[in-house]
Design a protein around this motif. Structure first.
Motif, PDB file in Angstrom:
ATOM      1  N   LYS A   1      19.587  39.619 -38.952  1.00  0.00           N
ATOM      2  CA  LYS A   1      20.143  38.639 -39.625  1.00  0.00           C
ATOM      3  C   LYS A   1      20.966  39.578 -40.728  1.00  0.00           C
ATOM      4  O   LYS A   1      20.704  40.517 -40.987  1.00  0.00           O
ATOM      5  CB  LYS A   1      18.981  37.604 -40.518  1.00  0.00           C
ATOM      6  N   PRO A   2      21.984  38.400 -41.275  1.00  0.00           N
ATOM      7  CA  PRO A   2      22.532  39.463 -42.189  1.00  0.00           C
ATOM      8  C   PRO A   2      22.134  39.024 -44.069  1.00  0.00           C
ATOM      9  O   PRO A   2      20.588  38.772 -43.588  1.00  0.00           O
ATOM     10  CB  PRO A   2      24.130  38.065 -41.857  1.00  0.00           C
ATOM     11  N   PHE A   3      22.128  40.209 -44.265  1.00  0.00           N
ATOM     12  CA  PHE A   3      22.412  40.566 -45.879  1.00  0.00           C
ATOM     13  C   PHE A   3      23.072  41.045 -46.610  1.00  0.00           C
ATOM     14  O   PHE A   3      23.606  40.761 -46.706  1.00  0.00           O
ATOM     15  CB  PHE A   3      20.769  41.635 -45.626  1.00  0.00           C
ATOM     16  N   THR A   4      22.653  40.579 -47.668  1.00  0.00           N
ATOM     17  CA  THR A   4      22.911  41.228 -49.282  1.00  0.00           C
ATOM     18  C   THR A   4      23.366  42.480 -49.438  1.00  0.00           C
ATOM     19  O   THR A   4      22.460  42.662 -49.722  1.00  0.00           O
ATOM     20  CB  THR A   4      22.853  39.935 -50.253  1.00  0.00           C
ATOM     21  N   ALA A   5      24.184  42.913 -48.817  1.00  0.00           N
ATOM     22  CA  ALA A   5      24.076  44.638 -49.501  1.00  0.00           C
ATOM     23  C   ALA A   5      24.452  44.476 -50.587  1.00  0.00           C
ATOM     24  O   ALA A   5      25.667  43.873 -51.571  1.00  0.00           O
ATOM     25  CB  ALA A   5      25.524  44.468 -48.444  1.00  0.00           C
ATOM     26  N   VAL A   6      24.639  46.144 -51.777  1.00  0.00           N
ATOM     27  CA  VAL A   6      24.951  46.736 -51.744  1.00  0.00           C
ATOM     28  C   VAL A   6      25.905  48.010 -51.742  1.00  0.00           C
ATOM     29  O   VAL A   6      24.951  49.081 -51.358  1.00  0.00           O
ATOM     30  CB  VAL A   6      23.723  46.811 -53.366  1.00  0.00           C
ATOM     31  N   LEU A   7      26.888  48.414 -52.208  1.00  0.00           N
ATOM     32  CA  LEU A   7      27.664  49.126 -51.942  1.00  0.00           C
ATOM     33  C   LEU A   7      28.021  49.803 -53.073  1.00  0.00           C
ATOM     34  O   LEU A   7      28.286  49.763 -54.356  1.00  0.00           O
ATOM     35  CB  LEU A   7      29.264  48.503 -50.667  1.00  0.00           C
ATOM     36  N   PRO A   8      28.235  51.725 -53.266  1.00  0.00           N
ATOM     37  CA  PRO A   8      29.403  51.577 -54.183  1.00  0.00           C
ATOM     38  C   PRO A   8      30.397  51.447 -54.805  1.00  0.00           C
ATOM     39  O   PRO A   8      31.356  50.804 -54.023  1.00  0.00           O
ATOM     40  CB  PRO A   8      29.775  53.172 -53.099  1.00  0.00           C
TER      41      PRO A   8
ATOM     42  N   ASN B   1      25.985  37.038 -47.068  1.00  0.00           N
ATOM     43  CA  ASN B   1      25.120  37.506 -46.249  1.00  0.00           C
ATOM     44  C   ASN B   1      25.845  37.847 -45.577  1.00  0.00           C
ATOM     45  O   ASN B   1      26.777  36.855 -45.208  1.00  0.00           O
ATOM     46  CB  ASN B   1      23.597  37.267 -46.152  1.00  0.00           C
ATOM     47  N   SER B   2      25.931  38.931 -44.800  1.00  0.00           N
ATOM     48  CA  SER B   2      27.072  40.170 -43.863  1.00  0.00           C
ATOM     49  C   SER B   2      25.934  40.386 -43.195  1.00  0.00           C
ATOM     50  O   SER B   2      25.226  40.972 -43.666  1.00  0.00           O
ATOM     51  CB  SER B   2      27.810  40.038 -44.546  1.00  0.00           C
ATOM     52  N   TYR B   3      26.802  40.878 -41.945  1.00  0.00           N
ATOM     53  CA  TYR B   3      26.772  41.860 -41.230  1.00  0.00           C
ATOM     54  C   TYR B   3      27.633  42.648 -41.445  1.00  0.00           C
ATOM     55  O   TYR B   3      28.658  42.410 -42.405  1.00  0.00           O
ATOM     56  CB  TYR B   3      26.633  41.744 -39.743  1.00  0.00           C
TER      57      TYR B   3
ATOM     58  N   ARG C   1      33.142  54.261 -42.807  1.00  0.00           N
ATOM     59  CA  ARG C   1      34.034  52.795 -42.835  1.00  0.00           C
ATOM     60  C   ARG C   1      32.605  51.987 -42.226  1.00  0.00           C
ATOM     61  O   ARG C   1      32.289  52.017 -41.555  1.00  0.00           O
ATOM     62  CB  ARG C   1      35.140  53.164 -41.985  1.00  0.00           C
ATOM     63  N   LEU C   2      32.909  50.617 -43.245  1.00  0.00           N
ATOM     64  CA  LEU C   2      32.164  49.720 -43.540  1.00  0.00           C
ATOM     65  C   LEU C   2      33.522  48.252 -43.142  1.00  0.00           C
ATOM     66  O   LEU C   2      34.114  48.363 -44.630  1.00  0.00           O
ATOM     67  CB  LEU C   2      31.323  49.569 -44.435  1.00  0.00           C
ATOM     68  N   TRP C   3      33.347  47.966 -42.778  1.00  0.00           N
ATOM     69  CA  TRP C   3      33.443  46.203 -42.337  1.00  0.00           C
ATOM     70  C   TRP C   3      32.749  44.940 -42.491  1.00  0.00           C
ATOM     71  O   TRP C   3      31.403  44.914 -42.002  1.00  0.00           O
ATOM     72  CB  TRP C   3      34.496  45.413 -41.205  1.00  0.00           C
ATOM     73  N   GLN C   4      32.711  43.845 -43.518  1.00  0.00           N
ATOM     74  CA  GLN C   4      32.052  42.724 -44.408  1.00  0.00           C
ATOM     75  C   GLN C   4      32.530  41.860 -43.631  1.00  0.00           C
ATOM     76  O   GLN C   4      33.610  41.761 -43.898  1.00  0.00           O
ATOM     77  CB  GLN C   4      32.125  42.870 -45.586  1.00  0.00           C
ATOM     78  N   ILE C   5      31.278  41.747 -42.021  1.00  0.00           N
ATOM     79  CA  ILE C   5      31.559  40.174 -41.627  1.00  0.00           C
ATOM     80  C   ILE C   5      31.635  38.772 -42.776  1.00  0.00           C
ATOM     81  O   ILE C   5      29.818  38.459 -42.471  1.00  0.00           O
ATOM     82  CB  ILE C   5      31.078  40.509 -41.191  1.00  0.00           C
ATOM     83  N   THR C   6      32.346  38.400 -42.976  1.00  0.00           N
ATOM     84  CA  THR C   6      31.264  37.018 -43.974  1.00  0.00           C
ATOM     85  C   THR C   6      31.800  35.915 -43.354  1.00  0.00           C
ATOM     86  O   THR C   6      31.599  34.964 -43.813  1.00  0.00           O
ATOM     87  CB  THR C   6      33.430  37.508 -44.743  1.00  0.00           C
TER      88      THR C   6
END
Length: 173
Positions: A4-11, A37-39, A109-114
């Protein structure tokens, strides 16, 4: 897979500089919590070769067969055209959340699926897929990176992931 999607912490900007320079003096001041929450689609590039992964939340107290025992475990699955189609169709429609080139000249590279509908589609598509069970290392982990066999084969040696690239926000339930 029960993902499942989640809330992330990024730099944040300071954190990205530390990742780019291999500065190990990491603190919470170098991070930012993402909204919702995102993938995350994850692209690694080394010497012009690109590899795609999907970062997702894994059910608690469940172990997986892995190749890389790390904070985020890498799980291989047989190539799934539906997942590749989702990447092709959707990755360009979402904001790039992060881009970092580390000291080994690997670009991450990261893309957030919103979009909640797209996240629901991804969850549905992944539900019947079973990861390959060919490795002996098993670790309980909160996040997993999924890689298709064909994608994994692109690099002769696995590319290392910066330790602070992405993590699960700790106050999720």
């Amino acid at each position: 897979m029960q993902l499942k999607p989640f809330t992330a912490v990024l730099p944040n900007a300071d954190g990205r500089i530390k990742l780019e320079t291999n500065d190990e003096t990491w603190s919470t001041e170098d991070e930012q919590r993402q909204t919702g929450n995102s993938y995350y689609w994850y692209e690694l590039t080394q010497n012009g070769v690109h590899q795609w992964r999907l970062i997702a939340r894994w059910p608690e107290n469940q172990t997986v067969s892995t190749i890389i025992p790390a904070t985020i475990n890498t799980v291989l699955y047989a190539q799934q055209p539906v997942i590749e189609m989702l990447i092709d169709d959707w990755v360009g429609h979402f904001p790039k959340a992060l881009e970092v080139t580390d000291t080994n000249k690997v670009t991450h590279r990261l893309w957030q699926i919103t979009d909640s509908d797209v996240n629901a589609d991804i969850t549905e598509v992944l539900a019947p897929i079973e990861p390959r069970k060919t490795w002996l290392t098993t670790t309980s982990t909160s996040l997993v990176m999924l890689v298709a066999d064909s994608e994994w084969a692109k690099f002769k040696a696995p590319v290392s992931i910066p330790a602070h690239l992405i993590r699960l926000a700790t106050d999720q339930h």
